[in-house]
Scaffold this motif. Sequence first.
Motif, short mmCIF file in Angstrom:
data_model
loop_
_atom_site.label_atom_id
_atom_site.label_comp_id
_atom_site.label_asym_id
_atom_site.label_seq_id
_atom_site.Cartn_x
_atom_site.Cartn_y
_atom_site.Cartn_z
N GLN A 100 -10.62 0.42 -11.07
CA GLN A 100 -9.89 0.33 -9.72
C GLN A 100 -9.96 -1.09 -9.34
OE1 GLN A 100 -9.07 3.23 -8.15
NE2 GLN A 100 -9.62 4.41 -9.87
N THR A 114 0.93 -1.20 -0.06
CA THR A 114 -0.07 0.15 0.28
C THR A 114 0.80 1.24 0.06
OG1 THR A 114 -1.93 -1.24 1.21
CG2 THR A 114 -1.81 1.22 1.37
N ASN A 115 0.70 2.05 -0.95
CA ASN A 115 1.32 3.53 -1.08
C ASN A 115 2.78 3.25 -1.52
OD1 ASN A 115 -0.89 5.26 -0.48
ND2 ASN A 115 -0.25 4.91 1.88
N PHE A 153 -16.20 0.33 -5.81
CA PHE A 153 -15.37 0.95 -6.76
C PHE A 153 -15.63 0.49 -8.34
CE2 PHE A 153 -12.84 1.99 -3.21
CZ PHE A 153 -12.64 3.03 -3.07
N SER A 209 -6.30 -1.18 -7.21
CA SER A 209 -5.63 0.07 -7.28
C SER A 209 -5.23 0.56 -6.08
CB SER A 209 -6.33 1.16 -8.03
OG SER A 209 -7.45 1.47 -7.04
N ASN A 210 -4.12 1.35 -5.88
CA ASN A 210 -3.75 1.76 -4.81
C ASN A 210 -4.89 2.53 -3.71
OD1 ASN A 210 -1.53 2.17 -2.68
ND2 ASN A 210 -1.87 4.30 -3.27
N ARG A 211 -5.76 3.12 -4.48
CA ARG A 211 -6.66 3.82 -3.74
C ARG A 211 -7.68 2.81 -2.89
NH1 ARG A 211 -11.11 6.49 -7.33
NH2 ARG A 211 -12.68 6.76 -5.65
N VAL A 212 -7.82 1.56 -3.73
CA VAL A 212 -8.60 0.65 -3.01
C VAL A 212 -7.64 0.02 -1.84
CG1 VAL A 212 -9.39 -1.73 -3.41
CG2 VAL A 212 -9.88 -0.14 -5.17
N VAL A 236 -5.83 1.66 -0.05
CA VAL A 236 -5.74 2.53 1.11
C VAL A 236 -7.05 2.32 1.75
CG1 VAL A 236 -5.91 5.00 1.57
CG2 VAL A 236 -4.00 4.35 -0.16
N GLU A 237 -7.99 2.29 0.99
CA GLU A 237 -9.54 1.95 1.53
C GLU A 237 -9.46 0.82 2.36
OE1 GLU A 237 -11.86 4.46 1.59
OE2 GLU A 237 -10.24 5.44 0.79
N ASP A 264 1.18 1.75 -7.86
CA ASP A 264 -0.02 2.44 -8.41
C ASP A 264 -1.17 1.22 -8.31
OD1 ASP A 264 1.03 5.04 -9.18
OD2 ASP A 264 2.17 3.91 -10.74
N CYS A 265 -0.77 -0.04 -8.64
CA CYS A 265 -1.73 -1.07 -8.17
C CYS A 265 -0.72 -2.30 -8.24
CB CYS A 265 -2.32 -1.06 -9.88
SG CYS A 265 -1.27 -1.42 -11.34
#
Length: 316
Positions: A127, A95-96, A198, A172-175, A177-178, A99-100
């Motif tokens: 995502q 995570t972080n 997502f 994706s990194n966004r997922v 993070v969630e 990008d994926c």
Amino acid sequence: MNKNSKLPKLALVIPCYNEGAMLKITIEQLLRLLNDYVEREVIAANSFALLVDDGSKDETWQILQSSSNHFIKAIKLSHNVGHQHALIAGLTYVTNQVDCCISLDADLQDDISVTEEMIANYTSGSQIVYGVRGSRETDKAMKRGTAQLFYKLMKRMGVDLIYNHADFRLLSNRVLVELQKYKEVNLFLRGLFPQMGFKSSKVYYKRKARIADQTKYSFKQMLHLAVNGITSFSNFPLKMITYIGFAIFFCSFIISLWVLFVWTSGRAVPGWASITLPVYFLGGVQLLALGIIGEYLGKIYLETKARPRFHIEEEI
Ligand code: UDP
Ligand code: MG
């Protein structure tokens, strides 16, 4: 992909438990894949594969230590925590950093060549990309049957699962993070991601047979996964107790009427069956009900402890 736009940095996340028999082949194939993608500018050059040694008792960690390559990272968990938690350890670790990421099994039963399609879906906005098995003919009949039953049961209980999708997926990194916002210990990933809502898509592939060794998933682990999936996302078993309770109440009402009728008609020799049967029946139902309640109570107990899901022991 447009050569000027930024290439995605990818991590392949692979939990490994006693995979010594085929880990070298797996690493070789992963390296070939990553090299190819970097060369063809599908992914960024600093992409990598993260192998999570889930407390293996064989030479898995030694193999990982000796495979010095800039594409390979590895972490070793201090003890065996099971596939799902080992996977979460890997996902948390990347995570972080990327990008994926794409999670897959060490036996490469999931066709790694479709990862390119997954990455393409990611760059066009997905995502989450689910890898879906087009066919399960390489799985044993028993595994196929129980899996089928599980999907049906979950659907009945109103849990949204992707049919024939296991843990081969791009996030994706966004997922990622969630995902870190979910603090519960017993996360059921397959139910969680569809629920996150997502933008997602699917890619289809043919699941291969294991090329070496045998499944590391015992029947007990599979059963645990299924029970965890059901109790994590659905209160249906609890509701079922109420329904059964109602049904029994109704039946005992009818039986009481019948007993009353026999008694008033003067033929009343108290029957052995009419006494012992309800005793057994109610005993059984009560035990079942207690079992289900116990399952939820056990969950509450574990969640209140809020223990960390894993401890990283070493890092390469
Ligand atoms: N695995 C793990 N910990 C365990 C059991 C399995 O990390 O306690 C890993 C295993 O090494 C593999 C993945 O989980 O990479 C899936 O296991 P397997 O291929 O045996 O499961 P199946 O394909 O039979 O469902
Ligand atoms: Mg497998």
